[in-house]
Design an enzyme around this catalytic site. Structure first.
Site, short mmCIF file in Angstrom:
data_model
loop_
_atom_site.label_atom_id
_atom_site.label_comp_id
_atom_site.label_asym_id
_atom_site.label_seq_id
_atom_site.Cartn_x
_atom_site.Cartn_y
_atom_site.Cartn_z
N ASN A 1 -4.59 -10.81 -3.22
CA ASN A 1 -4.68 -10.29 -1.93
C ASN A 1 -4.09 -8.75 -2.09
O ASN A 1 -4.55 -8.01 -1.10
CB ASN A 1 -3.70 -10.84 -1.08
CG ASN A 1 -2.43 -11.37 -1.49
OD1 ASN A 1 -1.95 -11.10 -2.70
ND2 ASN A 1 -1.67 -12.21 -0.64
N ASP B 1 0.92 -1.09 0.13
CA ASP B 1 0.02 0.01 0.03
C ASP B 1 0.75 1.27 -0.01
O ASP B 1 0.46 2.33 0.59
CB ASP B 1 -0.81 0.25 1.51
CG ASP B 1 -1.77 -1.20 1.05
OD1 ASP B 1 -2.23 -1.59 0.18
OD2 ASP B 1 -1.78 -1.80 2.32
N HIS C 1 -4.12 -2.74 -6.23
CA HIS C 1 -3.40 -1.52 -6.91
C HIS C 1 -4.56 -0.64 -7.25
O HIS C 1 -5.18 -0.82 -8.28
CB HIS C 1 -2.43 -1.89 -7.74
CG HIS C 1 -1.22 -2.73 -7.21
ND1 HIS C 1 0.07 -2.88 -8.07
CD2 HIS C 1 -0.98 -2.90 -6.03
CE1 HIS C 1 0.91 -3.29 -7.16
NE2 HIS C 1 0.54 -3.53 -6.15
N ARG D 1 2.34 -29.27 -5.69
CA ARG D 1 2.20 -29.61 -6.91
C ARG D 1 0.60 -30.18 -7.44
O ARG D 1 0.69 -31.35 -7.96
CB ARG D 1 3.20 -31.08 -7.42
CG ARG D 1 4.54 -30.31 -7.89
CD ARG D 1 5.22 -29.74 -6.80
NE ARG D 1 6.11 -31.04 -6.15
CZ ARG D 1 6.76 -30.98 -5.25
NH1 ARG D 1 6.77 -30.13 -4.18
NH2 ARG D 1 7.66 -31.98 -5.04
P1 IMP Z 1 -2.37 -12.90 3.06
O1 IMP Z 1 -1.20 -12.71 2.13
O2 IMP Z 1 -3.45 -12.47 2.32
O3 IMP Z 1 -2.52 -14.28 3.80
O4 IMP Z 1 -2.12 -11.92 4.17
C1 IMP Z 1 -0.92 -12.01 4.91
C2 IMP Z 1 -0.57 -10.76 5.55
O5 IMP Z 1 0.00 -9.75 4.58
C3 IMP Z 1 -1.63 -9.93 6.23
O6 IMP Z 1 -1.13 -9.26 7.39
C4 IMP Z 1 -2.41 -8.90 5.06
O7 IMP Z 1 -2.91 -7.88 5.60
C5 IMP Z 1 -0.98 -8.68 4.41
N1 IMP Z 1 -1.02 -8.30 2.90
C6 IMP Z 1 -1.30 -9.19 2.01
N2 IMP Z 1 -1.56 -8.53 0.94
C7 IMP Z 1 -1.26 -7.27 1.16
C8 IMP Z 1 -1.32 -5.85 0.61
O8 IMP Z 1 -1.65 -6.20 -0.90
N3 IMP Z 1 -1.34 -4.96 0.96
C9 IMP Z 1 -1.15 -4.72 2.31
N4 IMP Z 1 -1.02 -5.89 3.17
C10 IMP Z 1 -1.32 -7.05 2.44
MG MG Z 2 -2.83 -2.18 -1.91
#
Ligand code: IMP
Ligand code: MG
Length: 344
Positions: free
Chosen positions: A43, A17, A46, A140
């Protein structure tokens, strides 16, 4: 660096972010790379704001604004099929969007598995199925893009296309996702995501060797935010963050982002681990109100320029791009001043 081609990799230097969508959107429009690749997964959201439109992208490269840019999704990336088609339609990029045969596919089963997983709850996962799908890939058993009939018109050999484009002298922009301190290897384990978010990790996801890269651009925000659990040095109370105007909501989950002041030590380490050649700092208008929508270095408030120079002094890398507003065009681009030419 080569005279004709520039290969740039953009990565986040804090906890995600940082505004990579904005920076990549700007570079897509301004530098006109002929090819852009997105890494990582759904996850990571953008945000790209251009004129009166806002896109929140979880699959499609943020350089889509440039209509002559071919858009690729890396073999090491993971997509959701419905999300992919939704974003293709929102961005109108059908015909110039491709993914690798080996790009992984997240399904509803992965999401359900993460929803009932204790560890995912504990670390504050976004629960988009990314970790579960990555685990299946390691075992896999994950299905890949090549296994899905609906994707057959989109699959390509992405490493081959990218490397051939570079050999032809075309500019290539690689879009990293999340930030260094969410890296499975370099982050605040176990409060991390399921991949390596460093420049090296991102290149590996694409299938591009490190010697092909000219510029490693690490993106920081003028303050640090973090969603989910895990350490955040010098974290501000929500009340104080609110008063300072630093409260944001996560683009994928809608959660409030925890906030802290800009962290020089974390920035310096991110520069080291990524071998940064340049740095971008977004949202400088959040700290210096008079910086809002300024597009020239000399017109930035003196205090803002001093602050940027202090950072440069400490991290020993030029701050070439400074974000001054949410629109992708609200950018101070110092690359000409710093390099004497538009090195990019
Ligand atoms: P996960 O990868 O979705 O399992 O999240 C694991 C950790 O990474 C958590 O604390 C999420 O909030 C953080 N996280 C994952 N993707 C992002 C992103 O794109 N921006 C900010 N935090 C992220
Ligand atoms: Mg983001």
């Amino acid at each position: 660096m080569r005279d004709t081609t520039t290969v740039t990799v953009v990565v986040g230097g804090f906890f995600g972010d940082e505004g990579k969508g904005k920076v990549v959107g700007y570079l897509g429009l301004h530098d006109r790379p002929s090819l852009a690749v997105r890494t990582g997964s759904i996850n990571a959201g953008h945000t790209v704001v251009y004129g009166d439109k806002t896109w929140k992208l979880r699959v499609i490269p943020s350089a889509f604004l440039n209509r002559s840019c071919r858009l690729y999704i890396a073999p090491g990336a993971l997509i959701g099929i419905d999300l992919f088609f939704k974003e293709v339609s929102e961005t109108g990029c059908d015909g110039r969007i491709f993914m690798d045969f080996n790009t992984g596919v997240i399904t509803e089963e992965h999401v359900l598995r993460e929803r009932r997983d204790e560890v995912m709850n504990k670390i504050g996962s976004t629960k988009q199925g990314v970790g579960a799908a990555t685990a299946d890939r390691v075992m896999r058993i994950l299905k890949l893009a090549r296994d899905y009939e609906v994707l057959s018109n989109y699959v390509r050999d992405v490493p081959l296309d990218v490397n051939e484009a570079i050999n032809r002298g075309e500019d290539v922009l690689i879009e990293g996702t999340q930030g260094l301190y969410l890296s499975l290897y370099h982050g605040t384990y176990p409060y991390v995501t399921s991949r390596d978010t460093s420049a090296s990790g991102v290149l590996s996801e694409v299938g591009l060797g490190p010697k092909k890269v000219d510029e490693v651009l690490v993106v920081f925000k003028s303050y640090v935010t973090r969603v989910g659990e895990g350490p955040l040095p010098k974290e501000l109370s929500i009340e104080l963050a609110e008063r300072l105007g630093l409260i944001e909501r996560a683009s994928v989950t809608g959660r409030i982002r925890r906030a802290a002041p800009f962290n020089m030590e974390l920035a310096r380490r991110a520069v080291m681990i990524n071998s940064a050649t340049q740095v971008a700092i977004t949202k400088i208008d959040a700290l210096f109100k008079d910086a809002s929508n300024i597009r020239e270095w000399s017109k930035l408030p003196l205090a803002a320029r001093k602050w940027v120079e202090e950072i440069e002094e400490f991290i020993k890398v030029p701050v070439t791009l400074i974000g001054t507003g949410e629109d992708v065009t609200a950018m101070v681009d110092r690359r000409k001043d710093v390099y004497g030419s538009l090195r990019r």
